[in-house]
Design an enzyme around this catalytic site. Structure first.
Site, PDB file in Angstrom:
ATOM      1  N   LYS B  45      45.141 -26.631 -50.018  1.00 33.85           N
ATOM      2  CA  LYS B  45      44.938 -27.460 -51.203  1.00 33.85           C
ATOM      3  C   LYS B  45      44.430 -28.835 -50.771  1.00 33.85           C
ATOM      4  O   LYS B  45      44.836 -29.363 -49.739  1.00 33.85           O
ATOM      5  CB  LYS B  45      46.297 -27.587 -51.894  1.00 33.85           C
ATOM      6  N   GLY B  46      43.522 -29.415 -51.557  1.00 36.61           N
ATOM      7  CA  GLY B  46      42.867 -30.681 -51.223  1.00 36.61           C
ATOM      8  C   GLY B  46      43.850 -31.786 -50.859  1.00 36.61           C
ATOM      9  O   GLY B  46      44.891 -31.931 -51.500  1.00 36.61           O
ATOM     10  N   ASN B  99      40.951 -28.902 -46.704  1.00 44.70           N
ATOM     11  CA  ASN B  99      40.086 -29.390 -47.781  1.00 44.70           C
ATOM     12  C   ASN B  99      40.295 -30.904 -47.898  1.00 44.70           C
ATOM     13  O   ASN B  99      41.316 -31.381 -48.372  1.00 44.70           O
ATOM     14  CB  ASN B  99      40.469 -28.662 -49.080  1.00 44.70           C
ATOM     15  N   CYS B 130      35.251 -32.529 -56.573  1.00 50.47           N
ATOM     16  CA  CYS B 130      36.361 -32.341 -57.507  1.00 50.47           C
ATOM     17  C   CYS B 130      36.099 -33.133 -58.780  1.00 50.47           C
ATOM     18  O   CYS B 130      35.888 -34.341 -58.728  1.00 50.47           O
ATOM     19  CB  CYS B 130      37.689 -32.779 -56.910  1.00 50.47           C
ATOM     20  N   GLY B 244      34.879 -17.005 -59.811  1.00 48.21           N
ATOM     21  CA  GLY B 244      35.185 -15.857 -60.652  1.00 48.21           C
ATOM     22  C   GLY B 244      35.322 -14.536 -59.954  1.00 48.21           C
ATOM     23  O   GLY B 244      35.297 -13.486 -60.600  1.00 48.21           O
TER      24      GLY B 244
HETATM   25  C1  LIG Z   1      44.147 -25.213 -60.321  1.00 49.00           C
HETATM   26  C2  LIG Z   1      42.985 -25.393 -59.406  1.00 49.00           C
HETATM   27  C3  LIG Z   1      43.031 -26.337 -58.390  1.00 49.00           C
HETATM   28  C4  LIG Z   1      41.955 -26.541 -57.542  1.00 49.00           C
HETATM   29  N1  LIG Z   1      42.034 -27.461 -56.541  1.00 49.00           N
HETATM   30  C5  LIG Z   1      41.001 -27.601 -55.671  1.00 49.00           C
HETATM   31  C6  LIG Z   1      41.094 -28.467 -54.546  1.00 49.00           C
HETATM   32  O1  LIG Z   1      42.122 -29.075 -54.300  1.00 49.00           O
HETATM   33  N2  LIG Z   1      40.006 -28.613 -53.747  1.00 49.00           N
HETATM   34  C7  LIG Z   1      38.849 -27.913 -53.974  1.00 49.00           C
HETATM   35  O2  LIG Z   1      37.892 -28.065 -53.226  1.00 49.00           O
HETATM   36  N3  LIG Z   1      38.740 -27.043 -55.002  1.00 49.00           N
HETATM   37  C8  LIG Z   1      39.789 -26.873 -55.850  1.00 49.00           C
HETATM   38  N4  LIG Z   1      39.682 -25.972 -56.881  1.00 49.00           N
HETATM   39  C9  LIG Z   1      38.442 -25.200 -57.041  1.00 49.00           C
HETATM   40  C10 LIG Z   1      38.556 -23.820 -56.375  1.00 49.00           C
HETATM   41  O3  LIG Z   1      38.747 -23.954 -54.981  1.00 49.00           O
HETATM   42  C11 LIG Z   1      37.293 -22.991 -56.649  1.00 49.00           C
HETATM   43  O4  LIG Z   1      36.177 -23.727 -56.196  1.00 49.00           O
HETATM   44  C12 LIG Z   1      37.099 -22.700 -58.126  1.00 49.00           C
HETATM   45  O5  LIG Z   1      38.337 -22.441 -58.736  1.00 49.00           O
HETATM   46  C13 LIG Z   1      36.147 -21.538 -58.395  1.00 49.00           C
HETATM   47  O6  LIG Z   1      36.631 -20.330 -57.882  1.00 49.00           O
HETATM   48  P1  LIG Z   1      37.438 -19.249 -58.802  1.00 49.00           P
HETATM   49  O7  LIG Z   1      36.597 -19.022 -60.045  1.00 49.00           O
HETATM   50  O8  LIG Z   1      37.590 -18.052 -57.959  1.00 49.00           O
HETATM   51  O9  LIG Z   1      38.721 -19.879 -59.160  1.00 49.00           O
HETATM   52  C14 LIG Z   1      40.782 -25.763 -57.722  1.00 49.00           C
HETATM   53  C15 LIG Z   1      40.734 -24.797 -58.730  1.00 49.00           C
HETATM   54  C16 LIG Z   1      41.820 -24.600 -59.560  1.00 49.00           C
HETATM   55  C17 LIG Z   1      41.738 -23.541 -60.635  1.00 49.00           C
END
Ligand SMILES: Cc1cc2nc3c(=O)[nH]c(=O)nc-3n(C[C@H](O)[C@H](O)[C@H](O)COP(=O)(O)O)c2cc1C
Ligand SMILES: Cc1cc2nc3c(=O)[nH]c(=O)nc-3n(C[C@H](O)[C@H](O)[C@H](O)COP(=O)(O)OP(=O)(O)OC[C@H]3O[C@@H](n4cnc5c(N)ncnc54)[C@H](O)[C@@H]3O)c2cc1C
Ligand SMILES: Cc1cc2nc3c(=O)[nH]c(=O)nc-3n(C[C@H](O)[C@H](O)[C@H](O)COP(=O)(O)OP(=O)(O)OC[C@H]3O[C@@H](n4cnc5c(N)ncnc54)[C@H](O)[C@@H]3O)c2cc1C
Ligand SMILES: Cc1cc2nc3c(=O)[nH]c(=O)nc-3n(C[C@H](O)[C@H](O)[C@H](O)COP(=O)(O)O)c2cc1C
Ligand code: FES
Ligand code: FES
Lengths: 256, 303, 303, 256
Positions: B45-46, B99, B130, B244
């Site tokens: 997590k970031g 991240n 972000c 997705g």
């Molecule tokens: C609740 C949540 C928190 C996220 N936190 C981060 C993060 O901390 N750093 C980051 O680069 N992307 C973050 N993302 C983005 C995801 O890493 C990813 O790029 C995005 O959800 C698209 O992929 P998915 O459709 O499979 O979820 C977050 C996404 C969600 C849903």
């Protein structure tokens, strides 16, 4: 905590838009403690996408029972399931209401908030003096009443907003008197946010130890999404799913 | 049996499935579900330098086949994360990707420097995309020049491979990807979440305090796949695709448009052991279609 | 009972529900389901001067809560559409909006001129945003300057109100909306479909001959709502919002962010009488929330 | 054509991944003709978003019967429904196979392509000389065989690819001989595209009038989305849903 394919053995529709499910989920049932909850995948489809959190009403291995109200799309889909359907269930999740041997415990349940407290009463009644304050909008909102009356409680106090059963009023109307007369050491509560907020104000001057089970929107239920944050009086956030759902009542910043 | 290994150039992963930042906690949370060693890699997590409380609730809003989030990068800060990573190393050998976040370029570089120095960390992912840090969703990845400057600065501070995570909300994501490449990025990953809005009619407000939030989940897959395809055709460094993904077939779709590996995000929330299923499906699908290894299909989309 | 009328400035509609171009045929197809007079207006499927065969199949691909299409504006040409509109006029008094298409600026102006001359037509919608005409999805609405030039040219040829339909695939949709406004558009409508990609792993090709296709349906609602909100804050002409509407609540969400009316598209495919349900839900929702008329909430989002 | 809430009165799982549904849908049943189809909303959720097209196997007001194969997500969801569940059904849609009084008609059905031809045979057998050529991968692929044998057909010819029932081979292997011996005036066919393409080639030199029922991806089923286009030999497109699903076999450009 595990993801188990549960099998619905009985689906009953009760009064007031409530439903009760009896589910064979042996491994979750074996581990469940009063206050724990589960995350249920209500449909194999991608809409709704997220699981839905539900308390555990009862757990007698290999079964758990859920008791829920139809609120929106997810619960509506759930209510269409019946005997023989299966469900992905993640649990048991969260912390629990600890057993308090010898302590006088007042359980305060509003509407569907009965779930973890019913579980608690069933598990520990007889072993410690339990009182229950239970309220809802009206008679239909309290479909578990008969089962609750059958529990070995020291006292049961019923309130309904429309007066259709028990005393007329909010359950908080009866709180002060019950605290005076039954002198609980501990209160355990679950119900709508407004009810818990009022409890927090009312119980502040009392010497009781107060624990409440909270609801929050949940993305995962096991601590990874940070979606279920609740603010504390100190200003920081706690995760309801894995730091709760049970918190000291006075630790939470309630809406005023 | 098909060979699932994924070649990123600077390293090879066991398979192309990486768990996405912000959707996999710090890895530990998934230990009850499966052995993390089965994964290609995990992204933490970031993280910022200091602890952050995150945004006020509500932080999530479910949409049709999608999820809007405005978590606001709640986290314990870089010191605590170092401890967590050391602890995790005792339990798994999966490559760990940190991240890296920052309020400004200086913080990005500083945090990157901290984790570049850790042996337990395999590579860094620079989260310049972000949408939940600044009100209105602004981020460095919306601007190619800023991206170039920032990536160059970070690269000077680190000795580990750097993945730059791109935003689908840039006016020209290809230009930003090329800027990252020119500045020395070892790979790019995309997409981060799409800016979206949900409103509360009763309160006449946005659901979210920050007004906008980031959309993820199956709903975005066709949009994300298009962007990944476009970027893959315009950069030479490896591309990590995401958005997705819920199945092995989805993973292979991303490989076909040119991704070297993928990340899976939102699916982890509603199906904690999704990665196990997805890796199994990739294997089965490749065997069925008689695809020996990923290089055989990577970027083979005829357009 | 709440007043549902929708004020577009240059005219007032019975209610804010307009059926979207390409999802409502030429109106006639829905006569078996309900009386079209209940609608705010209907938009005809996009029309070129001459008949067009449309794209080769497959033309559709279902995605999670969404639909990719590459129909390619199949249609009978402007001559035939005039006949259809005259025939329809005998059966309904619903305001008819013609969705004007063109391969080049000249054709746009010519087709607009043809339908501007028809008494049976209430207004025109200039479809400068279809992603399925040119390979790669290019369209005039991706460029503010082109939009300005084209809208001005069309306005000179017509005497009816002109709605300009915008593309979510523009790098800066607000700039394009402002260009349309400056050039004399009476309203803008948005969004047309988002560019997306779906691939066929077995064939190693895109599902679609044109490679890219347009995404519509519930999946896009949070993205479209965000764009409509942004455009509403930056133009003075009325905005017609659309993208993923399936309920009365969705309609009111668009009004809250500033739309004067809405269009409903994909929902018509899987629920032919959707408009009847949605109009009923708007009424019920407004009565429940004690909203007297749409102006009370239009643009009232606090951000 | 109307959108009717149908009530499932019987859901049967047959051999070969096939299912049969008996649905009370009085208004659609009253109007349905052999060859028509319906669009079914398989779930109240937004995923899958679109309805799915199914032929009408039988229609005896107030009921219609569907017969389908589980292929993907939509049909899997459908197969989870049972007695008492309801479904939004749009129909009857499309054109139909006309009755051909006095004509010798050969029905050619591959796999689930049996649906409109079974309907035809049931409606018109006895009134005109009907022959049927029916084939599939194997015995399990032909679960309606017993019911077909009970129809008053002049002749029934069964083929299976694996030889587990009837003659071994593709049904097109038997076509030439049957055309010679039974001298049909008309052929009506439905089945996989490859089968129809082969039929088109084989029947070209014959003097029979040939009609085929086509499948296509469908967005709406009633002519508005233009998603169901099929190309004709003339190069133009026709909409399978409202200009078909039945077309003269020779009008379609088949893959070679
Ligand atoms: C609740 C949540 C928190 C996220 N936190 C981060 C993060 O901390 N750093 C980051 O680069 N992307 C973050 N993302 C983005 C995801 O890493 C990813 O790029 C995005 O959800 C698209 O992929 P998915 O459709 O499979 O979820 C977050 C996404 C969600 C849903
Ligand atoms: C730990 C926990 C235990 C719970 N136990 C029970 C239980 O035992 N029985 C029971 O009936 N309900 C319980 N709930 C509430 C239950 O999770 C929600 O009612 C359910 O998720 C609503 O889903 P839906 O799809 O029907 O509603 P949606 O369509 O998602 O929403 C309908 C309405 O309900 C609100 N809502 C949605 N999710 C939640 C949520 N998680 N908490 C509060 N409000 C929500 C929404 O804001 C909206 O206004 C519990 C919630 C939590 C967090
Ligand atoms: C006029 C018409 C009548 C039909 N009648 C019947 C019937 O009586 N019984 C029956 O079993 N099936 C019938 N079909 C086919 C049926 O509609 C598809 O099998 C069904 O839509 C698949 O849905 P799914 O969600 O399970 O599959 P999906 O998950 O949508 O797709 C699974 C696979 O099936 C293919 N597919 C999807 N939709 C169609 C389609 N419409 N036509 C052909 N292939 C498709 C996809 O390309 C994919 O490869 C008919 C189709 C049409 C057009
Ligand atoms: C099959 C299909 C055909 C379309 N054809 C047109 C068209 O001819 N002209 C146009 O302006 N928009 C067209 N659109 C876009 C819709 O009018 C609308 O902008 C878009 O679908 C978003 O709304 P929705 O999510 O409610 O469907 C089409 C959309 C679909 C799905
Ligand atoms: S619900 Fe995901 S962290 Fe609590
Ligand atoms: S399926 Fe929509 S036009 Fe045929």
């Amino acid at each position: 905590m595990l993801d188990e394919r549960g099998l619905i053995e009985e689906a009953r529709s009760l009064d007031g838009g409530y439903y009760q499910l009896k589910i064979a989920a042996p491994r979750i049932a074996a581990a469940a403690k009063p206050g724990n909850f589960v995350m249920v995948r209500v449909s194999p489809s991608l809409d709704p996408l997220l699981r839905r959190p539900f308390g555990i009403l009862e757990s007698r291995p290999p079964h758990i029972w859920l008791y829920y109200q139809v609120l929106g799309r997810g619960t509506r889909l759930l209510s269409a399931l019946g005997h023989g359907d299966s469900l992905d269930i993640l649990g048991p999740l969260g912390n629990s209401f600890a057993e308090m041997p010898g302590k006088r415990v007042l359980l305060i349940a509003g509407g569907r908030g009965i779930v973890p407290l019913f579980h608690y009463a069933q598990a520990y009644a007889g072993r410690q003096p339990l009182f229950m304050l239970y309220g809802g909008r009206g008679r239909a909102d309290l479909p578990l009443l008969d089962r609750i009356k059958a529990l070995p409680l020291r006292g049961l106090f019923i309130f309904s907003e429309d007066g259709s059963i028990g005393q007329k009023g909010l359950l908080t109307d009866g709180l002060e008197k019950i605290v005076r007369t039954e002198r609980p050491d501990i209160t355990l509560s679950c119900g709508p946010e407004a009810m818990l907020a009022r409890l927090a104000r009312m119980l502040k001057p009392e010497k009781t130890e107060n624990h409440a089970s909270l609801e929050a929107l949940m993305g995962c239920g096991f601590g990874v999404c940070h979606g279920c944050a609740v603010q504390t009086v100190a200003g920081s956030y706690r995760k309801v799913c894995d730091e709760g759902p049970v918190f000291p009542l006075e630790e939470i910043r309630w809406p005023t | 049996m098909a060979d699932l290994s994924a070649n990123l150039g600077f390293c090879t992963l066991k398979n192309p499935v990486i768990t996405a930042s912000g959707t996999f906690g710090y890895g530990e949370e998934f230990l009850p579900f499966y052995d993390l060693d089965i994964l290609g890699a995990i992204v933490m997590k970031g993280i910022f330098k200091e602890p952050r409380p995150g945004n006020p609730p509500p932080r999530l809003h479910e949409t049709p086949a999608g999820l809007l989030n405005s978590i606001g990068l709640a986290g314990p800060g870089s010191g605590k994360l170092q401890e967590i990573i050391r602890r995790l190393r005792a339990k798994t050998t999966v490559p760990v990707i940190v991240n890296v976040c920052g309020e400004d370029d200086g913080e990005f570089a500083e945090v990157a420097g901290i984790f570049s120095a850790m042996d337990e960390v395999a590579m860094l992912e620079l989260n310049i995309s972000c949408p939940n840090v600044k009100k209105g969703g602004a981020c460095p990845a919306q601007d190619a020049k800023h991206t170039f400057r920032l990536v160059r600065r970070v690269k000077e501070r680190i000795r580990k491979p750097l993945i730059v995570k791109l935003s689908p909300n840039a006016a020209d994501i290809v230009a930003v990807a090329q800027a990252a490449e020119e500045a020395g990025a070892d790979a790019v990953s995309l997409v981060n979440t799409f800016l979206g809005l949900a409103v509360d009619l009763d309160k006449r407000q946005s659901v979210f305090a920050n007004t906008l939030a980031g959309l993820s989940g199956p709903a975005i897959k066709p949009l994300a796949l298009k962007l990944v395809w476009e970027v893959c055709r315009q950069v030479r460094i490896p591309v990590i695709g995401m958005g997705g993904i819920t199945s092995g077939r989805d993973v292979l779709d991303y490989i076909l448009v040119g991704a070297a590996a993928v990340q899976i995000g939102t699916v982890n929330f509603y199906e904690p052991a999704a990665a196990v299923r997805i890796i199994g499906e990739i294997q089965a699908e490749m065997d069925k279609l008689k695809i020996k290894d990923l290089s055989e299909i990577r970027g083979q989309l005829q357009a």
